[in-house]
Scaffold this active site. Structure first.
Site, PDB file in Angstrom:
ATOM      1  N   THR A 149      82.363   7.219 -69.571  1.00  0.00           N
ATOM      2  CA  THR A 149      82.348   6.014 -68.752  1.00  0.00           C
ATOM      3  C   THR A 149      80.984   5.372 -68.840  1.00  0.00           C
ATOM      4  OG1 THR A 149      83.908   6.984 -67.215  1.00  0.00           O
ATOM      5  CG2 THR A 149      82.514   5.223 -66.354  1.00  0.00           C
ATOM      6  N   GLY A 179      91.270   7.942 -62.992  1.00  0.00           N
ATOM      7  CA  GLY A 179      90.195   8.914 -62.822  1.00  0.00           C
ATOM      8  C   GLY A 179      89.316   8.516 -61.654  1.00  0.00           C
ATOM      9  N   ASP A 180      88.093   9.001 -61.668  1.00  0.00           N
ATOM     10  CA  ASP A 180      87.141   8.703 -60.597  1.00  0.00           C
ATOM     11  C   ASP A 180      86.566   7.286 -60.701  1.00  0.00           C
ATOM     12  OD1 ASP A 180      85.957   9.737 -63.066  1.00  0.00           O
ATOM     13  OD2 ASP A 180      84.049   9.315 -62.073  1.00  0.00           O
ATOM     14  N   THR A 200      80.145  10.120 -64.491  1.00  0.00           N
ATOM     15  CA  THR A 200      80.922  10.243 -65.719  1.00  0.00           C
ATOM     16  C   THR A 200      81.298  11.716 -65.887  1.00  0.00           C
ATOM     17  OG1 THR A 200      80.868   9.949 -68.143  1.00  0.00           O
ATOM     18  CG2 THR A 200      78.751  10.280 -67.085  1.00  0.00           C
TER      19      THR A 200
HETATM   20  C1  SD4 Z   1      87.716   9.563 -66.123  1.00  0.00           C
HETATM   21  N1  SD4 Z   1      85.387   9.771 -65.590  1.00  0.00           N
HETATM   22  O1  SD4 Z   1      88.596   8.741 -66.325  1.00  0.00           O
HETATM   23  C2  SD4 Z   1      86.318   9.225 -66.545  1.00  0.00           C
HETATM   24  C3  SD4 Z   1      86.100   9.654 -67.953  1.00  0.00           C
HETATM   25  C4  SD4 Z   1      84.688   9.938 -68.344  1.00  0.00           C
HETATM   26  O2  SD4 Z   1      83.218  11.125 -69.638  1.00  0.00           O
HETATM   27  O3  SD4 Z   1      83.744   9.466 -67.820  1.00  0.00           O
HETATM   28  N2  SD4 Z   1      84.466  10.816 -69.289  1.00  0.00           N
HETATM   29  O4  SD4 Z   1      87.942  10.670 -65.659  1.00  0.00           O
END
Ligand code: SD4
Length: 306
Positions: A149, A179-180, A200
């Protein structure tokens, strides 16, 4: 210090430089993060954000983004948004409303269309090729196989703290999975009276600790930005390992209300920061004995970490 900006991953370096230029020329923190993220969203060489993002299980690029103002605590977010150039711009616009701030799927697309946000098919031949290759293997993927992210946090002293994120989320995620990154408090948070953060990593694990809100609370309670970042990540990592036997990749950036920065991580993690006295610089954050240790690095020293 008059301004400060921090962003996730090496891919944000040019965006961070652009944000720095905006802040140096008396632009707002808001504009700086939107332009900085926009640059990453437009670059097809980054396969985890915007154009050329990685597809879900059905081969479609569905994007998540969030934006928060530290002065008013207004936030906006989009989830599973398909077919637009800049999800973070849509999230930012949604933050202007009193209600209906977090829209997903077709509702988010309808709102973006009605407000004339630029449309774009974000699936490129390259991202489709990756999809076909991984889909054939059908192995469970971890968060860091190219699914990062982009998160930005910026502050203008006597102005505002803001935080924002943009991502195509987990590669081969289920249709509709969020996701978050678009969840306020989990993937992003900003409060002028405490600090701001962006995360992230594996969204499902980040959300278990409501991580960005947590790190802001620690700063509000007197922890330095670096102590708060390190402690929030290490507490959550230890807690998940103790209770569940496993914790996936988690990293975050944060900033306190006067512009000091921090980073916490349980894997090798690269971030970029700049302020009015220092140009954009890459740093490597690594976990060591439950703490996060940070060292300045050159781009050539960190091949293999986005
Ligand atoms: C998620 N946090 O969709 C994001 C993906 C991400 O490194 O940042 N991956 O879960």
């Amino acid at each position: 210090m008059k301004w400060s900006v921090i962003s996730t991953w090496k891919m944000s370096f040019e965006g961070n430089r652009l944000a720095s230029e905006i802040l140096q020329n008396q632009g707002s923190a808001e504009d700086a993060v939107l332009q900085g993220i926009g640059m990453v969203e437009d670059d097809p060489s980054f396969h985890s954000v915007g154009y050329s993002g990685l597809p879900d299980i059905d081969g479609r690029v569905l994007m998540d983004a969030g934006f928060m103002h530290g002065r008013t605590l207004s936030f906006g977010a989009v989830g599973a948004l398909e077919g637009f150039r800049s999800p973070v711009q849509v999230a930012h616009k949604l933050a202007e409303r009193p209600v209906n701030n977090f829209l997903v799927g077709e509702g988010a697309a309808r709102y973006a269309r009605e407000h004339r946000f630029e449309e774009r098919d974000n699936l490129t031949p390259d991202s489709y090729q990756r999809y076909l290759e991984e889909y054939r293997k059908r192995k469970p993927l971890s968060a860091y196989k190219g699914h990062d992210t982009v998160g930005f946090v910026a502050l203008v002293i006597h102005g505002d703290l803001v935080s924002a994120t943009s991502t195509s989320g987990l590669f081969l995620k289920d249709r509709g999975r969020l996701g978050d990154s678009p969840m306020v408090g989990c993937g992003f948070y900003a409060d002028n009276e405490a600090g701001a953060a962006a995360a992230t990593g594996l969204g499902e694990d980040i959300a278990k600790g409501v991580l960005c809100f947590r790190v802001c609370e620690l700063m509000k309670n007197g922890y330095s930005a670096q102590e708060a970042a390190s402690q929030a990540v290490s507490d959550l990592t230890r807690s998940l390992i103790r209770r569940r036997g496993h914790c996936d990749s988690i990293s975050l950036i944060c900033m306190d209300k006067v512009g000091n920065i921090g980073a916490g991580t349980n894997i090798p993690f690269v971030f970029v920061c700049a302020d009015d006295t220092h140009p954009a610089q890459l740093y490597l954050a690594q976990e060591k004995d439950g703490d996060t240790v940070i060292t300045p690095v050159l781009a050539s020293e960190i091949t293999g970490i986005d």
